[in-house]
Design an enzyme around this catalytic site. Structure first.
Site, PDB file in Angstrom:
ATOM      1  CG  HIS A 164      -0.291  -0.331   2.499  1.00  0.00           C
ATOM      2  ND1 HIS A 164       0.028  -1.622   2.870  1.00  0.00           N
ATOM      3  CD2 HIS A 164       0.116   0.455   3.514  1.00  0.00           C
ATOM      4  CE1 HIS A 164       0.602  -1.613   4.052  1.00  0.00           C
ATOM      5  NE2 HIS A 164       0.672  -0.354   4.467  1.00  0.00           N
ATOM      6  CG  HIS A 224       1.213   4.933   4.067  1.00  0.00           C
ATOM      7  ND1 HIS A 224       0.353   4.889   5.140  1.00  0.00           N
ATOM      8  CD2 HIS A 224       1.909   3.765   4.106  1.00  0.00           C
ATOM      9  CE1 HIS A 224       0.525   3.760   5.805  1.00  0.00           C
ATOM     10  NE2 HIS A 224       1.467   3.048   5.201  1.00  0.00           N
TER      11      HIS A 224
HETATM   12  P1  AMP Z   1       1.679   0.040   7.343  1.00  0.00           P
HETATM   13  O1  AMP Z   1       2.139   0.320   8.753  1.00  0.00           O
HETATM   14  O2  AMP Z   1       2.517   0.719   6.307  1.00  0.00           O
HETATM   15  O3  AMP Z   1       1.518  -1.436   7.079  1.00  0.00           O
HETATM   16  O4  AMP Z   1       0.265   0.726   7.224  1.00  0.00           O
HETATM   17  C1  AMP Z   1      -0.936   0.074   7.430  1.00  0.00           C
HETATM   18  C2  AMP Z   1      -1.987   1.149   7.419  1.00  0.00           C
HETATM   19  O5  AMP Z   1      -3.247   0.555   7.208  1.00  0.00           O
HETATM   20  C3  AMP Z   1      -2.078   1.923   8.742  1.00  0.00           C
HETATM   21  O6  AMP Z   1      -1.898   3.305   8.482  1.00  0.00           O
HETATM   22  C4  AMP Z   1      -3.478   1.597   9.241  1.00  0.00           C
HETATM   23  O7  AMP Z   1      -4.076   2.686   9.893  1.00  0.00           O
HETATM   24  C5  AMP Z   1      -4.193   1.231   7.962  1.00  0.00           C
HETATM   25  N1  AMP Z   1      -5.323   0.328   8.110  1.00  0.00           N
HETATM   26  C6  AMP Z   1      -5.345  -0.870   8.729  1.00  0.00           C
HETATM   27  N2  AMP Z   1      -6.547  -1.446   8.611  1.00  0.00           N
HETATM   28  C7  AMP Z   1      -7.304  -0.588   7.863  1.00  0.00           C
HETATM   29  C8  AMP Z   1      -8.639  -0.612   7.372  1.00  0.00           C
HETATM   30  N3  AMP Z   1      -9.459  -1.645   7.631  1.00  0.00           N
HETATM   31  N4  AMP Z   1      -9.090   0.440   6.643  1.00  0.00           N
HETATM   32  C9  AMP Z   1      -8.268   1.482   6.399  1.00  0.00           C
HETATM   33  N5  AMP Z   1      -6.996   1.551   6.802  1.00  0.00           N
HETATM   34  C10 AMP Z   1      -6.521   0.541   7.536  1.00  0.00           C
END
Ligand code: AMP
Ligand code: ZN
Length: 114
Positions: A100, A102
């Site tokens: 993903h 950001h």
């Molecule tokens: P990372 O630490 O780069 O793996 O980022 C994961 C991101 O996904 C974090 O910023 C979380 O807040 C976000 N996240 C986790 N679950 C969800 C969800 N169901 N919907 C939207 N964002 C999510």
């Protein structure tokens, strides 16, 4: 992938505030925003980390950035500036193992990042 939360969001099986989607890419609001604008741009294809990228994913990864740029323009943060981040594995703080991008903006960003 059946137990992947971001695959489920991309398939519509888990609700999310989707801001963009096409046949390859989905973008949605981060559940725990770290900036006034915090949107996640994901490929529909399940790729766990950037370590798993293959030559065939090159165009797809480019598309993630193009979508992020379009969203940044729509959100009105393109001119002021924004940050795109791909966390890979534990030391970078990756918690969801489906790539993903950001998209963060709407406030000044510190450097170096934490
Ligand atoms: P990372 O630490 O780069 O793996 O980022 C994961 C991101 O996904 C974090 O910023 C979380 O807040 C976000 N996240 C986790 N679950 C969800 C969800 N169901 N919907 C939207 N964002 C999510
Ligand atoms: Zn997945």
């Amino acid at each position: 992938m059946s137990d992947c939360i971001f695959c489920k969001i991309a398939e519509g099986g888990i609700p999310a505030e989707i801001v963009y989607e096409d046949d390859q890419v989905v973008a949605f609001q981060d559940l725990n925003p770290q900036a006034p604008v915090h949107i996640l741009v994901i490929p529909r294809k399940h790729i766990p980390t950037t370590n798993d990228l293959r030559e065939e994913d090159a165009e797809l990864m480019g598309r993630l950035h193009l979508v992020a740029k379009e969203i940044a323009m729509k959100e009105g943060i393109a001119e002021a500036g924004y940050r795109t981040v791909l966390n890979c594995n534990a030391q970078a703080g990756q918690t969801v193992f489906h790539i993903h991008l950001h998209l963060l903006g709407g406030r000044p960003m510190g450097w170096p990042p934490g």
